[in-house]
Scaffold this motif. Structure first.
Motif, PDB file in Angstrom:
ATOM      1  N   GLU A 272       0.821  -1.213   0.000  1.00 16.54           N
ATOM      2  CA  GLU A 272       0.000   0.000   0.000  1.00 16.54           C
ATOM      3  C   GLU A 272       0.855   1.263   0.000  1.00 16.54           C
ATOM      4  O   GLU A 272       0.489   2.276  -0.608  1.00 16.54           O
ATOM      5  N   GLN A 273       2.001   1.196   0.671  1.00 17.08           N
ATOM      6  CA  GLN A 273       2.905   2.352   0.747  1.00 17.08           C
ATOM      7  C   GLN A 273       3.782   2.491  -0.497  1.00 17.08           C
ATOM      8  O   GLN A 273       4.487   3.483  -0.665  1.00 17.08           O
ATOM      9  N   GLY A 274       3.742   1.486  -1.363  1.00 11.74           N
ATOM     10  CA  GLY A 274       4.560   1.524  -2.567  1.00 11.74           C
ATOM     11  C   GLY A 274       5.975   1.030  -2.353  1.00 11.74           C
ATOM     12  O   GLY A 274       6.831   1.186  -3.241  1.00 11.74           O
ATOM     13  N   ASP A 275       6.242   0.434  -1.214  1.00 11.26           N
ATOM     14  CA  ASP A 275       7.583  -0.081  -0.943  1.00 11.26           C
ATOM     15  C   ASP A 275       7.824  -1.409  -1.660  1.00 11.26           C
ATOM     16  O   ASP A 275       8.975  -1.783  -1.922  1.00 11.26           O
ATOM     17  N   ILE A 276       6.749  -2.139  -1.927  1.00  8.52           N
ATOM     18  CA  ILE A 276       6.835  -3.386  -2.682  1.00  8.52           C
ATOM     19  C   ILE A 276       6.023  -3.225  -3.956  1.00  8.52           C
ATOM     20  O   ILE A 276       4.822  -2.932  -3.899  1.00  8.52           O
TER      21      ILE A 276
END
Length: 281
Positions: A272-276
């Motif tokens: 959701e945070q865009g880290d993956i």
């Protein structure tokens, strides 16, 4: 007057080859276009190797060229672009060169074929040469296959759904880097999702691994056994497979995907945070 890819290739080559080389190339292209000599085309195409110093393209100047990023990622060289420029020039001049160019491709050596496939989209009417792109799907020579499959916009523009699916599956079978295939989300389809599931079951039955990237196209087709397949990834002891399952479900609009994420949410916050993402999986 709108510039064609050939015009931009000329501008780029002028910045990256020596003056005498550029004069030979443009002069030769003009003479062949005027004489319409197939023999001169074949001879000049072969002469490019000795007439043009093969160096990486390093200077794009201030050119407003839409293919700049593509040429950079393909690590285009002066020899490669010279060959494409020569073919583009004669093809633009007259339809009489269509068959000779098609024949030239059919007898090309491996290096010439790789060049042609990588930069096929820059030729006039690229669909005229689809036969070579489709034929490249049958090869087991990785560099030739990758020339059409990796970074290349041609397949998503000109392949049928079945041909694109074949390319994607073979990329996985040959264990190539699936991250380098463009337009995967846009080309995803129900038939491909079924093929992915069937292939995965074959690999699992043989106790063989599957690149987690392989599952990217199935997001919006989660039903029946595909739901079980993704749940199997969630239950895997390999983090990369768990992350892939999370990405599949996160980008899905199905109720089944939402239910899986409610149960297996370990990596959901990072997704959701865009880290993956699929780019860094």
């Amino acid at each position: 007057m709108t510039k064609t890819p050939k015009d931009f290739l000329s501008d780029i080559l002028e910045l990256n080859v020596q003056g005498p080389e550029f004069q030979w190339l443009t002069g030769t292209a003009a003479k062949i276009s005027e004489s319409r000599s197939k023999k001169d085309l074949y001879i000049s195409y072969s002469l490019c190797t000795s007439k043009i110093h093969d160096e990486p393209i390093s200077d794009f100047g201030s050119l407003d060229f839409g293919w700049k990023e593509y040429l950079e990622v393909q690590q285009a060289s002066t020899l490669e672009l010279s060959r494409i420029f020569l073919l583009s020039s004669v093809l633009e001049a007259t339809d009489e060169f269509l068959k000779p160019v098609q024949q030239l491709i059919q007898i090309a050596d491996k290096t010439e074929l790789e060049t042609f496939l990588k930069f096929l989209v820059l030729l006039p009417n690229p669909d005229d040469f689809k036969f070579a792109a489709v034929e490249a799907l049958r090869t087991n020579i990785a560099t030739v296959f990758n020339a059409i499959s990796q970074y290349n916009p041609y397949p998503s523009r000109y392949f049928t759904t079945a041909e694109w699916n074949q390319m994607y599956l073979k990329s996985a079978f040959m264990e190539q880097d699936l991250k380098k295939i463009p337009e995967v989300d846009e080309m995803a389809n129900k038939d491909l999702a079924r093929i992915i599931s069937d292939y995965a079951h074959e690999r699992w039955a043989a106790s063989r691994d599957i690149d987690p990237m392989f599952w990217r196209p199935v997001s919006n087709f989660l039903e029946d056994k595909l739901v079980d397949d993704i749940e199997r990834l969630f239950k895997s002891d390999k983090e990369r497979e768990q992350k892939a399952a999370t990405l599949v479900c996160y980008h899905s609009n199905t109720d089944e995907a939402k239910q899986l994420l409610e149960t297996y949410d370990t990596f959901l916050p990072k997704v959701e945070q865009g880290d993956i993402t699929w780019k860094n999986l």
